[in-house]
Design a protein around this motif. Structure first.
Motif, PDB file in Angstrom:
ATOM      1  N   LEU A 140       0.821  -1.213   0.000  1.00 63.65           N
ATOM      2  CA  LEU A 140       0.000   0.000   0.000  1.00 63.65           C
ATOM      3  C   LEU A 140       0.857   1.266   0.000  1.00 63.65           C
ATOM      4  O   LEU A 140       0.528   2.259  -0.662  1.00 63.65           O
ATOM      5  CB  LEU A 140      -0.930  -0.009   1.211  1.00 63.65           C
ATOM      6  CG  LEU A 140      -2.022  -1.095   1.181  1.00 63.65           C
ATOM      7  CD1 LEU A 140      -2.739  -1.157   2.525  1.00 63.65           C
ATOM      8  CD2 LEU A 140      -3.010  -0.836   0.059  1.00 63.65           C
ATOM      9  N   ALA A 141       1.955   1.227   0.738  1.00 65.58           N
ATOM     10  CA  ALA A 141       2.846   2.397   0.761  1.00 65.58           C
ATOM     11  C   ALA A 141       3.446   2.627  -0.620  1.00 65.58           C
ATOM     12  O   ALA A 141       3.504   3.765  -1.098  1.00 65.58           O
ATOM     13  CB  ALA A 141       3.953   2.195   1.793  1.00 65.58           C
ATOM     14  N   ALA A 144       0.941   4.129  -2.981  1.00 70.21           N
ATOM     15  CA  ALA A 144       0.748   5.558  -2.732  1.00 70.21           C
ATOM     16  C   ALA A 144       1.917   6.372  -3.276  1.00 70.21           C
ATOM     17  O   ALA A 144       1.724   7.461  -3.844  1.00 70.21           O
ATOM     18  CB  ALA A 144       0.578   5.797  -1.229  1.00 70.21           C
ATOM     19  N   ALA A 147       1.440   6.565  -7.018  1.00 72.23           N
ATOM     20  CA  ALA A 147       0.363   7.483  -7.396  1.00 72.23           C
ATOM     21  C   ALA A 147       0.821   8.932  -7.348  1.00 72.23           C
ATOM     22  O   ALA A 147       0.313   9.782  -8.089  1.00 72.23           O
ATOM     23  CB  ALA A 147      -0.844   7.273  -6.476  1.00 72.23           C
ATOM     24  N   ASP A 148       1.799   9.219  -6.497  1.00 79.15           N
ATOM     25  CA  ASP A 148       2.305  10.589  -6.357  1.00 79.15           C
ATOM     26  C   ASP A 148       3.550  10.844  -7.194  1.00 79.15           C
ATOM     27  O   ASP A 148       4.163  11.918  -7.079  1.00 79.15           O
ATOM     28  CB  ASP A 148       2.604  10.897  -4.889  1.00 79.15           C
ATOM     29  CG  ASP A 148       1.346  11.189  -4.089  1.00 79.15           C
ATOM     30  OD1 ASP A 148       0.393  11.751  -4.679  1.00 79.15           O
ATOM     31  OD2 ASP A 148       1.304  10.871  -2.895  1.00 79.15           O
ATOM     32  N   HIS A 267       1.717  14.822   4.251  1.00 82.84           N
ATOM     33  CA  HIS A 267       1.036  13.581   3.878  1.00 82.84           C
ATOM     34  C   HIS A 267      -0.251  13.389   4.681  1.00 82.84           C
ATOM     35  O   HIS A 267      -0.250  13.395   5.909  1.00 82.84           O
ATOM     36  CB  HIS A 267       1.968  12.391   4.116  1.00 82.84           C
ATOM     37  CG  HIS A 267       1.304  11.071   3.942  1.00 82.84           C
ATOM     38  ND1 HIS A 267       0.701  10.698   2.769  1.00 82.84           N
ATOM     39  CD2 HIS A 267       1.125  10.025   4.802  1.00 82.84           C
ATOM     40  CE1 HIS A 267       0.189   9.484   2.904  1.00 82.84           C
ATOM     41  NE2 HIS A 267       0.424   9.065   4.129  1.00 82.84           N
ATOM     42  N   GLY A 268      -1.344  13.257   3.977  1.00 80.42           N
ATOM     43  CA  GLY A 268      -2.622  12.976   4.611  1.00 80.42           C
ATOM     44  C   GLY A 268      -3.399  14.199   5.062  1.00 80.42           C
ATOM     45  O   GLY A 268      -4.559  14.070   5.458  1.00 80.42           O
ATOM     46  N   TRP A 336      -5.648   2.502   6.499  1.00 78.90           N
ATOM     47  CA  TRP A 336      -5.592   2.814   5.066  1.00 78.90           C
ATOM     48  C   TRP A 336      -6.708   2.102   4.310  1.00 78.90           C
ATOM     49  O   TRP A 336      -7.401   2.695   3.481  1.00 78.90           O
ATOM     50  CB  TRP A 336      -4.246   2.397   4.498  1.00 78.90           C
ATOM     51  CG  TRP A 336      -3.109   3.307   4.855  1.00 78.90           C
ATOM     52  CD1 TRP A 336      -3.185   4.569   5.357  1.00 78.90           C
ATOM     53  CD2 TRP A 336      -1.716   3.008   4.728  1.00 78.90           C
ATOM     54  NE1 TRP A 336      -1.929   5.085   5.554  1.00 78.90           N
ATOM     55  CE2 TRP A 336      -1.014   4.155   5.180  1.00 78.90           C
ATOM     56  CE3 TRP A 336      -0.999   1.899   4.292  1.00 78.90           C
ATOM     57  CZ2 TRP A 336       0.387   4.218   5.178  1.00 78.90           C
ATOM     58  CZ3 TRP A 336       0.389   1.960   4.292  1.00 78.90           C
ATOM     59  CH2 TRP A 336       1.067   3.109   4.731  1.00 78.90           C
TER      60      TRP A 336
END
Length: 444
Positions: A140-141, A144, A147-148, A267-268, A336
């Protein structure tokens, strides 16, 4: 010169330890002048080169500073003294806008995630010898990061962003090496660098992040590492945009041997697009913590980077704590997967408070900066006076001395502790305490 204290030792390490003990106990006070090297060598009956080596060690550790013919003195604020000690004691009845914490009402509840993590652990217990990174966490990390637009690399887990940065710096640099850092910048990082025996080189910034000319100056001056905050820079709220990222990449391409560390502080909690620089240099890491969006007590950050750097960090981690609790990693996975944080909604809420305060201050003729994140930076002429007057008016703000090296004075206001009803009274109080400050987009 030293009062009643007598430096002792026959070897350089013993002499340095004697001075360091005295500084720690208060027997040698900040600013106190140390004996000239030849004089101390005569008193101790050792070679002057031995004393020179001891003084060099003390300088590298940030205990003393040398000013040519004026000699060596105990640093005014030794590296072992945290910048957090430069803080405001908040008396009863005063609202605290100084701490930099997220709004607890915008943090997700954790009980379901930890209960699910405990059930997972009951089925597959975490034991010695297992992979230090939970596979679902890594997946998952990495997704992410992808995606960035963060360059591909292995994933590691550390106990927060500062832990990651410390491990990376300690892996590559030796005492005395220079690290280029934003000024004003993260107070904990500014403490960490001299504590590692490294030398901080200030880099000025504006609302778009580090100024390319300042970065180039620092790197041409010999800085071996550069730490950049991509979004929600602490304390100014700066965020690197498209044009600035392109300019910075152009500078970094001239220094392929540089160690680049990027901290995604927003982040977030920030929905501004990320403009990563990672991959321009041979050695790089990109770090993001879960603290601001999910809770400061979740001491966990994810890190990616070039394979050599990540492998070095994880290898050294194995010789210390071994790994970051996989139970904790699993709880974050549950958060998440449940979509526990609505980044757009959280970013919008912080943005409303931040933008309203910046706008209200501008209407009162006060310059303020806060492009993203939790904080607003207000340049002032008299930092100490402004902090004191605001305390008297019922508001505690963070003194800029906690975050500055060469940058001009300022104060930091954390908006996460504010409500919409607070904006006008806070702006009125800051304007009355500070008055108009000299303008300009640059903070340094």
């Amino acid at each position: 010169m030293l009062g009643d204290y007598r430096i002792s030792g026959r070897r350089a390490s013993e002499i340095a330890a004697s001075v360091e003990r005295a500084v720690g106990s208060g027997e040698l006070s900040p600013g106190q002048l140390l004996p000239p090297m030849r004089e101390l060598a005569g008193e101790l009956g050792v070679n002057p080169n031995t004393v020179a080596a001891a003084y060099r060690t003390l300088r590298e550790r940030g205990v003393i500073e040398t000013s040519g013919r004026r000699g060596s003195r105990v640093r005014p604020r030794p590296a072992s003294t945290a910048r957090d000690s430069i803080r405001v004691d908040v008396p009863p009845g005063v609202r605290d806008l100084s701490e930099g914490n997220p709004d607890p009402t915008l943090l997700p509840p954790l009980h379901d995630a930890f209960a699910a993590a405990a059930r997972h652990n009951a089925e597959r217990p975490g034991l010695y010898g297992q992979d230090p990174v939970d596979p679902d966490f890594a997946r998952l990390a990495r997704a992410a990061f992808d995606a960035d637009g963060v360059r591909a690399g292995p994933v590691a887990v550390t106990s927060g962003s500062l832990d990651a940065i410390e491990r990376v710096l300690a892996t590559y640099l030796k005492p005395g090496d220079a690290v280029a850092v934003e000024d004003p910048g993260w107070n904990s990082l500014l403490d960490l660098i001299p504590a590692l025996g490294l030398r901080a080189v200030p880099v000025g910034l504006d609302d778009d992040g580090p100024l390319p000319g300042e970065v180039e100056r620092a790197l041409r001056g010999g800085a071996r590492a550069l730490v950049i905050t991509d979004r929600a820079q602490n304390p100014t709220g700066a965020a690197v945009g498209v044009a600035r990222a392109q300019e910075l990449r152009g500078v970094l391409m001239m220094f392929p041997g540089l160690l680049l560390i990027e901290d995604d502080h927003g982040h977030g909690i920030v929905d501004l697009p990320l403009r990563p620089l990672a991959g321009v240099t041979d050695h790089w890491v990109f770090v993001r913590s879960v603290a601001k969006a999910y809770g400061p007590d979740l001491r966990l950050a994810m890190m990616t980077g070039d394979p050599v750097t990540v492998d070095r960090v994880m290898g050294r981690q194995r010789l210390g704590p071994g790994w970051v609790s996989r139970l904790l990693q699993r709880a974050v996975v549950e958060l998440w997967e449940a979509g526990a944080v609505d980044v757009r909604a959280v970013s919008r809420e912080y943005g409303k408070r931040r933008d309203a305060l910046v706008r209200a201050l501008a209407e009162r003729g006060v310059e303020a900066h806060g492009r993203s994140g939790l904080n607003v930076w207000v340049p002032v002429a008299d930092e100490t006076g402004v902090v004191a007057r605001l305390l008297h008016a019922g508001w505690a703000v963070a003194p800029g001395a906690r975050f500055r090296m060469a940058a001009p004075p300022g104060v930091r206001v954390t908006v996460s502790a504010m409500t919409a009803a607070d904006v006008v009274p806070v702006a009125d109080a800051v304007a009355a305490a500070a008055g108009p400050a000299p303008g300009g987009r640059r903070y340094a």
